[in-house]
Scaffold this motif. Structure first.
Motif, short mmCIF file in Angstrom:
data_model
loop_
_atom_site.label_atom_id
_atom_site.label_comp_id
_atom_site.label_asym_id
_atom_site.label_seq_id
_atom_site.Cartn_x
_atom_site.Cartn_y
_atom_site.Cartn_z
N LEU A 44 -39.23 67.19 53.50
CA LEU A 44 -39.09 68.64 53.33
C LEU A 44 -40.43 69.26 53.68
O LEU A 44 -41.44 68.99 53.03
CB LEU A 44 -38.70 69.00 51.89
N VAL A 45 -40.43 70.06 54.75
CA VAL A 45 -41.64 70.68 55.23
C VAL A 45 -41.35 72.15 55.48
O VAL A 45 -40.27 72.51 55.97
CB VAL A 45 -42.11 70.02 56.56
N VAL A 77 -42.61 64.72 49.00
CA VAL A 77 -41.46 64.07 49.63
C VAL A 77 -41.73 63.96 51.12
O VAL A 77 -41.71 64.94 51.84
CB VAL A 77 -40.16 64.88 49.37
N ARG A 78 -42.05 62.76 51.54
CA ARG A 78 -42.34 62.49 52.96
C ARG A 78 -41.94 61.06 53.28
O ARG A 78 -42.47 60.12 52.71
CB ARG A 78 -43.83 62.63 53.25
N SER A 79 -41.00 60.92 54.19
CA SER A 79 -40.59 59.58 54.62
C SER A 79 -41.33 59.14 55.87
O SER A 79 -41.35 57.95 56.18
CB SER A 79 -39.09 59.57 54.91
N GLY A 80 -41.88 60.10 56.59
CA GLY A 80 -42.51 59.80 57.87
C GLY A 80 -41.58 60.01 59.04
O GLY A 80 -41.98 59.86 60.19
N LEU A 81 -40.31 60.36 58.78
CA LEU A 81 -39.38 60.62 59.86
C LEU A 81 -39.72 61.90 60.60
O LEU A 81 -39.54 62.00 61.81
CB LEU A 81 -37.94 60.71 59.33
N LEU A 82 -40.22 62.88 59.90
CA LEU A 82 -40.57 64.17 60.49
C LEU A 82 -42.02 64.12 60.93
O LEU A 82 -42.91 63.88 60.13
CB LEU A 82 -40.37 65.27 59.45
N ILE A 102 -37.75 72.82 56.90
CA ILE A 102 -37.15 71.74 57.68
C ILE A 102 -36.85 70.60 56.70
O ILE A 102 -37.76 70.09 56.05
CB ILE A 102 -38.07 71.26 58.81
N LEU A 103 -35.59 70.25 56.61
CA LEU A 103 -35.12 69.28 55.62
C LEU A 103 -34.44 68.12 56.33
O LEU A 103 -33.53 68.34 57.15
CB LEU A 103 -34.14 69.98 54.67
N ILE A 104 -34.89 66.91 56.06
CA ILE A 104 -34.20 65.70 56.52
C ILE A 104 -33.67 65.03 55.26
O ILE A 104 -34.43 64.81 54.30
CB ILE A 104 -35.13 64.76 57.30
#
Length: 144
Positions: A44-45, A77-82, A102-104
């Motif tokens: 979530l950015v 909340v950061r997965s590294g996908l974004l 921007i939400l993944i």
């Protein structure tokens, strides 16, 4: 990824706030979806597109200016996908002078279904969303 750890489908959303007017409305619903296990937020950015077109990530904590941290549940909340290339791609979707979230997210509700389909040899070959305006127009045209 092991079969036991299989994911549900992963989706993304870009929600634009014209004129940078973020109120925090909708955040409680996002928390509720997460708490109920319907989705799992992977990234979530928040970004802002300047009038000159440049896009930069921004930190947002108190959207409605009530003195409480609205996004504390999603802090870190950061997965590294974004990544930076995704932020550049979002530039085309966001109007100058606006901001966006921007939400993944993983559709965790679908994980058991996708696991069962994979176990049977099925493959997901396409997925997508129908834009809400197009859906409403189609339903209106159909008289529904």
């Amino acid at each position: 990824m092991t079969e036991e750890a299989s994911l549900g489908p992963v989706s993304y959303l870009i929600v634009e706030f014209p004129g940078n007017k973020m109120t925090g409305d909708g955040l409680q619903e996002l928390v509720d979806l997460t708490d109920r296990g319907v989705i799992r937020i992977l990234d979530l950015v928040f970004v802002k597109r300047e009038l000159d077109g440049t896009v930069e990530a921004i930190e947002i904590t108190d959207l409605d200016n009530d003195g409480e941290l609205d996004l504390i549940a999603f802090e870190g909340v950061r997965s590294g996908l974004l990544d930076e290339s995704d932020l550049a791609d979002a530039e085309a979707a966001i109007e100058p002078g606006s901001s966006a979230g921007i939400l993944i997210f993983e559709n965790t509700w679908a994980a058991p279904f996708t696991k069962a389909m994979r176990a049977s040899g099925a493959e997901l070959v396409a997925a997508g969303y129908i834009p809400q305006d197009a859906l409403v127009a189609s339903l209106d045209a159909a008289g529904v």
